[in-house]
Scaffold this active site. Structure first.
Site, short mmCIF file in Angstrom:
data_model
loop_
_atom_site.label_atom_id
_atom_site.label_comp_id
_atom_site.label_asym_id
_atom_site.label_seq_id
_atom_site.Cartn_x
_atom_site.Cartn_y
_atom_site.Cartn_z
CB SER A 1 58.47 17.25 0.22
OG SER A 1 57.71 17.07 1.40
CB SER B 1 59.28 17.31 4.09
OG SER B 1 59.93 16.48 3.16
CE LYS C 1 54.18 18.52 1.57
NZ LYS C 1 55.21 17.86 2.42
#
Lengths: 96, 491
Positions: free
Chosen positions: B157, B181, B77
């Protein structure tokens, strides 16, 4: 509590975010909707409840020895600076 | 196809010499090249680095050395700082940022031999539930509704991480979970993901959103793969003062434990009136599966559940407004010039932040400002204490809780974008675990009427991820979730 345009401008100033006049009305509406929604917390009886700060449960925050453990890497620290002058960050003139 | 293997299968194949890490890595790089233009799951692809890491892994394997992840290709990420590789946090303001250091969690993965394919797309500063707030464009969910080709959101997210794993562009991914998320995108993309206990994974080098709520964790296609990844990611880190000095158990072994004799709680407050019948049915099905495996199902109450979201939307913006003060256009990141220093700050932040980030920084600034601190922030901290107490009380009675992960399946890009609060409601079932710090795992358990995946969430006691994995793996075995996304490598 409802925010007026002057308060929206003051918060933007505190947050160091430029807000154009045209954006103030929209932001005011959005922020008021969110603040109105979170006011539901006023229903909760919190008498005598100790506020919870931080995420670690039941673990004391550690303190480390007050000693230098890192450093001496000015070039690495400055490597991402948008502007620099020698070993310093450069900003617009602050003092006349 | 190599890209169809689970992480555990790929690891066994590498160790047995059935294929090399270079072959495996090339397969994933090829899949990324073919599908990333459609999915936009990666912001940055580091093909050359990945191949160099794969070659090093192959050399290690040839010497008979294998660590937990030797030669395993992963997506990272773009919130994790990676030395020498641009790290954007999904924001324009970090577009030029190349860290000189590696986050502790990604360094742990490298220590264990992992191969990094690139940096995964995400909502800006992890603020969002749809990946629509990324400055690098929306991510497309590899799943589509039956008979409807509209692009769906992957959740957020960690939308890029979840889409990459679901579409078989990586064997697993790092992600972070501040309000859901990891778990909500896992549910939307039909994969597994765990938010471990607060303190289990170091936050050092992970771009901060809300420090008391931010949890690094993994996404993967199976519960066992998540357990393997978490085993490498977790561990004490003196550089994070909230990192827990607690031994990391064998999470993967816990997946095989079964649930016989466990007490599983069903929190009645999670059963909202508006819940989609198919989600309620899946939830009941999950409980039946656990009962059939020998667990005892117990009705329980978490009375302050309904105040979780409002509490979160005070605490998280407050912390964000402090954390994001560092983006000043002076020390790192993008700068927009101004006539004086204040104007430089204001222009930099107006240009560099997207509208959701600005909104949250403004809310946070307001609730912390003089005269309002007690009414908002202090009160929210007290309600947060009550939410934590709900969990500590309930875990006296039961070993784990089972709930739906999200109130809906994935929605279309552009849907639910009119009103920030509607978007916030996505996190209603996931936020309490962030406020309380308890571990939570999402496991794919079924499909809705339109053929979209739905996840169930397992919550456990602080630092008892092992039970969470045991319950999650039992549901995974019972569900036998066979469905595949329409967009995937080799399809």
């Amino acid at each position: 509590m409802s925010l007026d345009p002057a308060t929206v401008r003051r918060i933007a100033r505190l947050a160091r975010i430029r807000v154009d006049e045209a954006q103030v009305t929209q932001m005011q509406a959005e922020l008021n909707a969110i603040l109105g929604w979170i006011e539901q917390l006023n229903e909760v009886n919190v008498d005598g409840v100790a506020p919870m700060a931080g995420g670690s449960q039941g673990m004391a925050q550690r303190l480390r020895v007050d000693a230098v453990t890192d450093g001496g890497m000015a070039d690495q620290v400055l490597a991402n600076a948008p502007d620099r002058a020698g070993a310093f960050y450069a900003v617009p003139k602050v003092v006349e | 196809m190599l890209t169809d293997l689970t992480l555990a299968e790929a690891r066994a194949g590498l160790r047995a010499g059935r294929f090399s890490s270079r072959e495996l890595t090339l397969a994933f790089l090829g899949a990324i090249e073919a599908l990333n233009p459609r999915l936009n799951a990666f912001i940055t692809v580091t093909a050359e680095r990945a191949l160099a890491q794969a070659d090093a892994a192959d050399a290690a394997l040839a010497r008979g050395e294998h660590a937990a992840l030797t030669g395993i290709p992963l997506a990272i990420k773009d919130l994790y700082c990676t030395a020498g590789v641009r790290t954007t946090a999904g924001s324009r303001i970090l577009a030029p940022f190349v860290p000189s250091y590696e986050s502790t969690v990604s360094a742990n993965l490298l220590r264990d031999g992992a191969v990094f394919l690139g940096k995964a797309n995400m909502d800006e500063f992890a603020m969002g539930s749809s990946n629509m707030t990324s400055a690098y464009g929306a991510v497309t969910n590899p799943w589509t509704r039956r008979g409807d080709n509209r692009a769906l959101v992957p959740g957020g997210s960690s939308g890029g991480s979840a889409a990459a794993v679901a579409a078989r562009l990586a064997l697993g991914a790092t992600a972070t979970d501040t309000g859901g998320s990891i778990r909500q995108p896992a549910s939307f993309c039909g994969i597994a993901g765990i938010k471990p206990t607060y303190g289990r994974c170091s936050r050092w080098g992970v771009v901060a959103f809300a420090s008391s709520l931010d949890h690094p964790g993994p996404l993967a296609r199976t519960v066992e793969d998540c357990a393997i990844l978490l085993g490498s990611m977790a561990g004490f880190d003196p550089k994070d003062s909230t990192s827990a000095d607690i031994a990391v158990p064998d999470f993967a072994a816990a997946c095989a434990r079964g649930v016989k004799g466990l007490r599983i709680g069903v929190p009645r407050e999670y059963r909202s009136d508006g819940m989609a019948p198919e989600i309620e049915a899946l939830w009941r099905q999950g409980l039946d599966w656990l009962r059939a495996e020998g667990a005892e199902i117990v009705d329980v109450s978490l009375p302050h559940t309904r105040y979780g979201l409002a509490t979160y939307y005070i605490v998280a913006p407050a912390e964000a407004s402090s954390n994001l003060a560092r983006y000043d256009g002076v020390r790192f990141g993008a700068r927009t010039e101004g006539h004086d220093l204040i104007e430089l700050y204001e222009n930099t932040r107006a240009e560099g932040f997207g509208s959701e980030v600005k909104r949250r920084v403004m809310i946070g600034t307001y609730v912390l400002s003089a005269g309002y601190y007690d009414a908002y922030y202090l009160r929210a901290q007290k309600v947060r204490a009550l939410i934590l107490k709900d969990f500590t009380d309930v875990f006296q009675q039961v070993d784990a809780l089972l709930t739906p992960t999200a109130p809906t399946a994935a929605f279309a890009q552009g849907e639910r974008m009119d009103d920030p609060i509607t978007m916030y409601l996505n996190d209603v079932f996931t936020v309490p675990a962030n406020l309380s710090g308890v571990p939570g795992l999402s496991v794919p358990a079924g499909l809705d009427a339109q053929g979209l995946p739905l996840g169930l969430q397992v919550l456990g006691r602080h630092f008892d991820e092992e039970t969470v994995f045991a319950v999650g793996a039992a549901i995974e075995r019972a569900a036998g979730f066979p469905a595949l996304p329409s967009i995937r490598a080799g399809a």
